[in-house]
Design a protein around this motif. Sequence first.
Motif, PDB file in Angstrom:
ATOM      1  N   ARG A  31     -39.866  71.338  30.355  1.00 39.44           N
ATOM      2  CA  ARG A  31     -38.561  72.651  29.658  1.00 39.44           C
ATOM      3  C   ARG A  31     -39.152  73.693  29.523  1.00 39.44           C
ATOM      4  O   ARG A  31     -40.436  73.873  29.044  1.00 39.44           O
ATOM      5  N   LEU A  32     -38.398  74.710  29.771  1.00 39.03           N
ATOM      6  CA  LEU A  32     -38.891  76.423  29.410  1.00 39.03           C
ATOM      7  C   LEU A  32     -38.332  76.759  28.260  1.00 39.03           C
ATOM      8  O   LEU A  32     -37.319  76.535  28.057  1.00 39.03           O
ATOM      9  N   VAL A  33     -39.203  77.539  27.546  1.00 35.57           N
ATOM     10  CA  VAL A  33     -38.561  78.231  26.275  1.00 35.57           C
ATOM     11  C   VAL A  33     -39.022  79.929  26.918  1.00 35.57           C
ATOM     12  O   VAL A  33     -39.904  80.170  27.071  1.00 35.57           O
ATOM     13  N   CYS A  34     -37.927  80.557  26.948  1.00 34.92           N
ATOM     14  CA  CYS A  34     -37.916  81.899  27.597  1.00 34.92           C
ATOM     15  C   CYS A  34     -36.958  82.677  27.065  1.00 34.92           C
ATOM     16  O   CYS A  34     -35.986  82.561  26.197  1.00 34.92           O
ATOM     17  N   ARG A  35     -36.866  83.905  27.164  1.00 35.26           N
ATOM     18  CA  ARG A  35     -36.115  84.881  26.734  1.00 35.26           C
ATOM     19  C   ARG A  35     -34.610  84.881  27.373  1.00 35.26           C
ATOM     20  O   ARG A  35     -34.634  84.399  28.578  1.00 35.26           O
ATOM     21  N   PRO A  36     -33.501  85.285  26.683  1.00 31.73           N
ATOM     22  CA  PRO A  36     -32.303  84.796  27.509  1.00 31.73           C
ATOM     23  C   PRO A  36     -32.078  85.400  28.743  1.00 31.73           C
ATOM     24  O   PRO A  36     -31.576  84.799  29.599  1.00 31.73           O
ATOM     25  N   GLN A  37     -32.709  86.788  29.065  1.00 31.48           N
ATOM     26  CA  GLN A  37     -32.580  87.485  30.167  1.00 31.48           C
ATOM     27  C   GLN A  37     -33.320  86.652  31.518  1.00 31.48           C
ATOM     28  O   GLN A  37     -32.702  86.670  32.502  1.00 31.48           O
ATOM     29  N   THR A  38     -34.384  86.090  30.751  1.00 36.32           N
ATOM     30  CA  THR A  38     -35.159  85.364  31.876  1.00 36.32           C
ATOM     31  C   THR A  38     -34.466  84.235  32.188  1.00 36.32           C
ATOM     32  O   THR A  38     -34.428  83.610  33.491  1.00 36.32           O
ATOM     33  N   GLN A  39     -33.997  83.479  31.300  1.00 38.71           N
ATOM     34  CA  GLN A  39     -33.284  82.008  31.716  1.00 38.71           C
ATOM     35  C   GLN A  39     -32.068  82.432  32.544  1.00 38.71           C
ATOM     36  O   GLN A  39     -31.765  81.702  33.411  1.00 38.71           O
ATOM     37  N   LYS A  40     -31.518  83.613  32.264  1.00 36.92           N
ATOM     38  CA  LYS A  40     -30.229  83.859  33.196  1.00 36.92           C
ATOM     39  C   LYS A  40     -30.621  84.165  34.581  1.00 36.92           C
ATOM     40  O   LYS A  40     -29.812  83.679  35.572  1.00 36.92           O
ATOM     41  N   LYS A  41     -31.814  84.730  34.941  1.00 31.78           N
ATOM     42  CA  LYS A  41     -32.568  84.918  36.187  1.00 31.78           C
ATOM     43  C   LYS A  41     -32.604  83.613  36.899  1.00 31.78           C
ATOM     44  O   LYS A  41     -32.589  83.670  37.946  1.00 31.78           O
ATOM     45  N   LEU A  42     -33.001  82.555  35.970  1.00 29.05           N
ATOM     46  CA  LEU A  42     -33.582  81.345  36.733  1.00 29.05           C
ATOM     47  C   LEU A  42     -32.304  80.452  36.583  1.00 29.05           C
ATOM     48  O   LEU A  42     -32.568  78.922  36.903  1.00 29.05           O
ATOM     49  N   ALA A  43     -31.244  80.718  36.089  1.00 27.51           N
ATOM     50  CA  ALA A  43     -30.022  79.715  35.890  1.00 27.51           C
ATOM     51  C   ALA A  43     -29.638  78.933  37.421  1.00 27.51           C
ATOM     52  O   ALA A  43     -29.152  77.893  37.304  1.00 27.51           O
ATOM     53  N   ASN A  44     -29.866  79.637  38.599  1.00 25.59           N
ATOM     54  CA  ASN A  44     -29.571  78.809  39.788  1.00 25.59           C
ATOM     55  C   ASN A  44     -30.820  78.312  40.461  1.00 25.59           C
ATOM     56  O   ASN A  44     -30.839  78.408  41.510  1.00 25.59           O
ATOM     57  N   GLY A  45     -31.717  78.292  39.938  1.00 28.18           N
ATOM     58  CA  GLY A  45     -32.907  77.479  40.424  1.00 28.18           C
ATOM     59  C   GLY A  45     -34.236  78.708  40.444  1.00 28.18           C
ATOM     60  O   GLY A  45     -34.059  79.871  40.102  1.00 28.18           O
ATOM     61  N   LEU A  46     -35.265  78.250  41.055  1.00 27.97           N
ATOM     62  CA  LEU A  46     -36.628  79.382  41.454  1.00 27.97           C
ATOM     63  C   LEU A  46     -36.930  78.971  42.557  1.00 27.97           C
ATOM     64  O   LEU A  46     -37.168  77.841  43.194  1.00 27.97           O
ATOM     65  N   ARG A  47     -37.207  80.052  43.209  1.00 32.57           N
ATOM     66  CA  ARG A  47     -38.239  80.088  44.603  1.00 32.57           C
ATOM     67  C   ARG A  47     -39.565  80.564  44.370  1.00 32.57           C
ATOM     68  O   ARG A  47     -39.857  81.541  43.588  1.00 32.57           O
ATOM     69  N   LEU A  48     -40.453  79.561  44.692  1.00 34.12           N
ATOM     70  CA  LEU A  48     -41.883  79.920  44.484  1.00 34.12           C
ATOM     71  C   LEU A  48     -42.587  80.266  45.751  1.00 34.12           C
ATOM     72  O   LEU A  48     -42.378  79.614  46.633  1.00 34.12           O
ATOM     73  N   THR A  49     -43.450  81.427  46.013  1.00 37.86           N
ATOM     74  CA  THR A  49     -44.144  81.727  47.115  1.00 37.86           C
ATOM     75  C   THR A  49     -45.562  81.973  46.548  1.00 37.86           C
ATOM     76  O   THR A  49     -45.696  82.281  45.534  1.00 37.86           O
ATOM     77  N   ASP A  50     -46.396  82.156  47.790  1.00 31.30           N
ATOM     78  CA  ASP A  50     -47.834  82.587  47.267  1.00 31.30           C
ATOM     79  C   ASP A  50     -48.543  83.399  48.510  1.00 31.30           C
ATOM     80  O   ASP A  50     -47.603  83.770  49.575  1.00 31.30           O
ATOM     81  N   TYR A  51     -49.455  83.918  48.391  1.00 26.24           N
ATOM     82  CA  TYR A  51     -50.152  85.036  49.555  1.00 26.24           C
ATOM     83  C   TYR A  51     -50.713  84.051  50.609  1.00 26.24           C
ATOM     84  O   TYR A  51     -50.952  84.803  51.500  1.00 26.24           O
ATOM     85  N   HIS A  52     -50.399  82.705  50.750  1.00 26.89           N
ATOM     86  CA  HIS A  52     -50.860  81.909  51.824  1.00 26.89           C
ATOM     87  C   HIS A  52     -49.567  81.608  52.521  1.00 26.89           C
ATOM     88  O   HIS A  52     -49.523  80.829  53.489  1.00 26.89           O
ATOM     89  N   LYS A  53     -48.264  82.350  52.209  1.00 32.78           N
ATOM     90  CA  LYS A  53     -46.938  82.050  52.764  1.00 32.78           C
ATOM     91  C   LYS A  53     -46.588  80.560  52.388  1.00 32.78           C
ATOM     92  O   LYS A  53     -45.722  79.974  53.182  1.00 32.78           O
ATOM     93  N   ASN A  54     -47.134  79.962  51.446  1.00 29.38           N
ATOM     94  CA  ASN A  54     -46.555  78.590  50.895  1.00 29.38           C
ATOM     95  C   ASN A  54     -45.081  78.952  50.312  1.00 29.38           C
ATOM     96  O   ASN A  54     -45.106  79.893  49.575  1.00 29.38           O
ATOM     97  N   GLU A  55     -44.433  77.984  50.236  1.00 30.71           N
ATOM     98  CA  GLU A  55     -43.168  78.050  49.545  1.00 30.71           C
ATOM     99  C   GLU A  55     -42.492  76.810  48.838  1.00 30.71           C
ATOM    100  O   GLU A  55     -42.632  75.862  49.667  1.00 30.71           O
TER     101      GLU A  55
END
Length: 344
Positions: A28-52
């Motif tokens: 579970r995440l506890v965050c600011r309302p504006q952050t929760q809004k950004k993540l409401a439709n899920g999250l994409r994670l990437t890194d400098y090795h081009k993993n996703e």
Amino acid sequence: MSSHIIFGAGLIGGFLGGIFTSLGQDTRLVCRPQTQKKLANGLRLTDYHKNEVNIPKLYFIDSEIPPATDNNMHCRFLWITVKCTAIQKVSNDIKPFVGPNTIILCCQNGLGSEQIIKEHFPNNQILRVMVPFNVAEPAPGHLHRGSEGTLHIETSVEQPEVITELVEVLDSKMLPVKETKAMLELQWAKLQLNLGNSVNALADIPVKNMLQQRGYRLVIAALMKELLKVTDSLEIQLPKLTSLPARYLPLILSLPNFLFNLVANKMLAIDPTVRTSMWWDLSQGKNTEIDYLNGAIIKAAQKHEIACPANTRIIQLIKESEIANASSLPRKRIEATTLLKEIA
């Protein structure tokens, strides 16, 4: 009982929460309302090795609704991912999530902020976590890890098997994890690397661009040399966090550009858009963690009567920038040659 609560799920916390969720951990995440809004439709994670990895749904605890006081809000692992400057306030805000068996993991930069949590929760295990990498937000709902490093969790004296099992569960391609009995040494080694944070904030350019300019590297080298004097006095041997030993970093940073580019190619193998957390703090008008970073060096140095003029001046310049922010004055970028003269 939730297995994991990430309290302060910004860039680092959001990345950790996304990875934990992708690994099937109850998170579970506890965050600011504006952050929760950004993540409401899920999250994409990437890194400098081009993993996703893509996480279609995250789970939140609403930060604007006072949580229930029953045991249902308690978690097994509470990850505190706010800045050092917020720890005093957070020590009260996390109370509804802390039960008798909750292990609190402090993920702050610098030295000493976990002591505040220990004062508020003397009966819980408080473990330090060293997060070595940077995370950026290229777009809403997208977090990108832009640099190398293995996350280290402090070994538990009371329940070592619990942390060993946790590390085995979390260690993954996009989040290498280890446990350590030498957290103090690791924190000082991470602090050495974090000395570029203040320089990046004052330079007001991406980290890679900063490292390509010898003047800025000479400033960072001067800060590191003072840190090494302090760790020598404390008899602390710094572990190797990068491809280069800690003691050689000032020398490598001081090399002319053509030599630096040859021997420090891994140091430059970072995302060209990455900036440090202190840069983000100043850009958003917030106070920085300078007292827990460069300030920690000064505090230790004073006890051993070691002069640290470069770190002292950098602290002053960051404080001046904080004052300018508070007064809504335009931010000033300090060129490499100017900054080098400031610390001379």
